[in-house]
Design a protein around this motif. Structure first.
Motif, mmCIF file in Angstrom:
data_model
loop_
_atom_site.group_PDB
_atom_site.id
_atom_site.type_symbol
_atom_site.label_atom_id
_atom_site.label_comp_id
_atom_site.label_asym_id
_atom_site.label_seq_id
_atom_site.Cartn_x
_atom_site.Cartn_y
_atom_site.Cartn_z
ATOM 1 N N VAL A 144 -34.075 6.238 -30.290
ATOM 2 C CA VAL A 144 -35.022 7.349 -30.293
ATOM 3 C C VAL A 144 -34.721 8.323 -29.158
ATOM 4 O O VAL A 144 -34.780 9.539 -29.343
ATOM 5 N N MET A 145 -34.384 7.811 -27.989
ATOM 6 C CA MET A 145 -34.241 8.656 -26.815
ATOM 7 C C MET A 145 -32.817 9.182 -26.599
ATOM 8 O O MET A 145 -32.634 10.307 -26.136
ATOM 9 N N LEU A 224 -42.893 14.142 -29.890
ATOM 10 C CA LEU A 224 -42.313 14.794 -31.067
ATOM 11 C C LEU A 224 -41.908 13.763 -32.111
ATOM 12 O O LEU A 224 -42.037 14.006 -33.322
ATOM 13 N N HIS A 225 -41.420 12.623 -31.658
ATOM 14 C CA HIS A 225 -41.034 11.551 -32.580
ATOM 15 C C HIS A 225 -42.240 11.034 -33.355
ATOM 16 O O HIS A 225 -42.141 10.754 -34.554
ATOM 17 N N ARG A 226 -43.376 10.919 -32.679
ATOM 18 C CA ARG A 226 -44.575 10.426 -33.337
ATOM 19 C C ARG A 226 -45.208 11.480 -34.256
ATOM 20 O O ARG A 226 -45.783 11.147 -35.296
ATOM 21 N N LEU A 227 -45.144 12.735 -33.868
ATOM 22 C CA LEU A 227 -45.844 13.774 -34.627
ATOM 23 C C LEU A 227 -45.072 14.238 -35.852
ATOM 24 O O LEU A 227 -45.676 14.691 -36.823
ATOM 25 N N THR A 228 -43.754 14.171 -35.818
ATOM 26 C CA THR A 228 -42.944 14.703 -36.918
ATOM 27 C C THR A 228 -42.316 13.557 -37.703
ATOM 28 O O THR A 228 -41.835 12.591 -37.116
ATOM 29 N N ALA A 237 -45.543 20.786 -34.126
ATOM 30 C CA ALA A 237 -45.544 19.768 -33.074
ATOM 31 C C ALA A 237 -44.951 20.319 -31.784
ATOM 32 O O ALA A 237 -45.434 20.024 -30.683
ATOM 33 N N LEU A 238 -43.911 21.136 -31.911
ATOM 34 C CA LEU A 238 -43.291 21.735 -30.727
ATOM 35 C C LEU A 238 -44.254 22.689 -30.029
ATOM 36 O O LEU A 238 -44.341 22.714 -28.796
ATOM 37 N N TRP A 271 -34.350 18.381 -28.099
ATOM 38 C CA TRP A 271 -34.437 17.014 -28.641
ATOM 39 C C TRP A 271 -34.516 17.035 -30.164
ATOM 40 O O TRP A 271 -33.870 16.217 -30.836
ATOM 41 N N LEU A 272 -35.277 17.955 -30.731
ATOM 42 C CA LEU A 272 -35.367 18.036 -32.185
ATOM 43 C C LEU A 272 -34.007 18.327 -32.812
ATOM 44 O O LEU A 272 -33.691 17.838 -33.898
#
Length: 302
Positions: A144-145, A224-228, A237-238, A271-272
């Motif tokens: 994820v990171m 962002l990972h959780r929201l999208t 989300a951004l 990140w996206l």
């Protein structure tokens, strides 16, 4: 008696089997039932006899579903809020206040040890929460990171962006102050007064790298990972996470908060696009170090 042909139909064979069974029953008094043919598995030899005691074969099933289980919108939003630094900073401040460490000095200025302690404690709590929430759903923190891109290449991207980002932020702050002067509601950044002491400069350099570059980018990537895309689209989300990031810096002035929100949008978009926090973390950490050095140079003249 007419002989039975090999190509007789199944109905003819079944009829003759039934007649034979009826004749045997009339003579012996016993009824013999025809055993149904076992169901064959795909690819199984019809003449193969199972060994005594063998369990019946199970039909093949598809592979089990992989990946974490679905996450409800309410739980996703709850994890995002918990990792937003607002709850953890409040908790950290309360714990330090209970220990006798105050946020303000007697003359009303910021207490440097309190700021440093809150920042590091908050960073520890946020990182622990992010790791816990990811591992709780069997998600890889590394995937994820950090993604799959080479780390050194991502780091070089972050280094290359430091100068353009610094110049862009300076231009944005100057433009905001020129267009809307009232947004400069803090004449002097309260952090600048703390930079006259060289020891505090070193301590804040560590804080802006650990609590700024590392924690904030790990936090932003997790949000962002959780929201999208289940909770909201990536652009929405951004925007939400960037506004929240800017609001957390209003103590330095509304004009600085706008610039900080723009920085959050830039690093979040990185990140996206790249699915790695390395470039944003390097850029963020070096940018923060530059701000500490600039504040130190100003603080020496005060």
């Amino acid at each position: 008696v007419r002989p039975t042909r090999a190509d007789s139909s199944s109905s003819t064979i079944s009829t003759r089997c039934a007649a034979t069974a009826a004749f045997v029953a009339s003579v012996t008094g016993k009824v013999y039932h025809r055993r149904a043919a076992p169901m064959l598995m795909p690819g199984q030899d019809p003449h193969e006899s199972p060994a005594h005691g063998d369990a019946p074969r199970a039909w093949p099933v598809g592979p089990p579903e992989t990946g974490p289980p679905p996450l409800s919108r309410a739980r996703a939003l709850g994890e995002v809020v918990l990792c937003s630094s607002y709850p953890t900073q409040i908790l950290s401040a309360l714990l330090l206040a209970a220990a006798g460490l105050r946020g303000l000095t007697p003359d009303g200025g910021l207490n440097a040890p309190f700021i440093i302690a809150v920042s590091l404690l908050d960073a520890s709590l946020v990182v622990a929460l992010v790791v816990y929430f990811l591992r709780r759903r069997s998600e890889s923190v590394r995937d994820v990171m950090l993604g799959s891109a080479p780390r050194w290449r991502e780091a070089l991207v972050g280094v290359w962006l430091v100068v353009p980002v610094t110049l862009g932020v300076a231009a944005l702050v100057a433009t905001v102050r020129a267009v809307w002067p009232s947004l400069q509601n803090v004449p002097e950044n309260p952090m600048t007064a703390l930079m006259a002491d060289p020891q505090l400069v070193v301590a804040f350099a560590v804080v802006v790298v650990v609590a700024g570059g590392v924690r904030e980018e790990l936090q932003r990537a997790f949000q962002l990972h959780r929201l999208t895309p289940e909770v909201m689209p990536p652009v929405a989300a951004l925007v939400v996470t960037s506004i929240a990031f800017g609001l957390g810096h209003t103590v330095q002035g509304h004009d600085v908060a706008i610039a900080t929100a723009a920085l959050g949008a830039l690093w979040g978009a990185m990140w996206l696009r790249r699915r790695s926090i390395v470039a944003a973390t390097v850029c963020h950490a070096l940018f923060n170090l530059g701000q500490v050095l600039a504040a130190w140079s100003i603080g020496r003249q005060i």
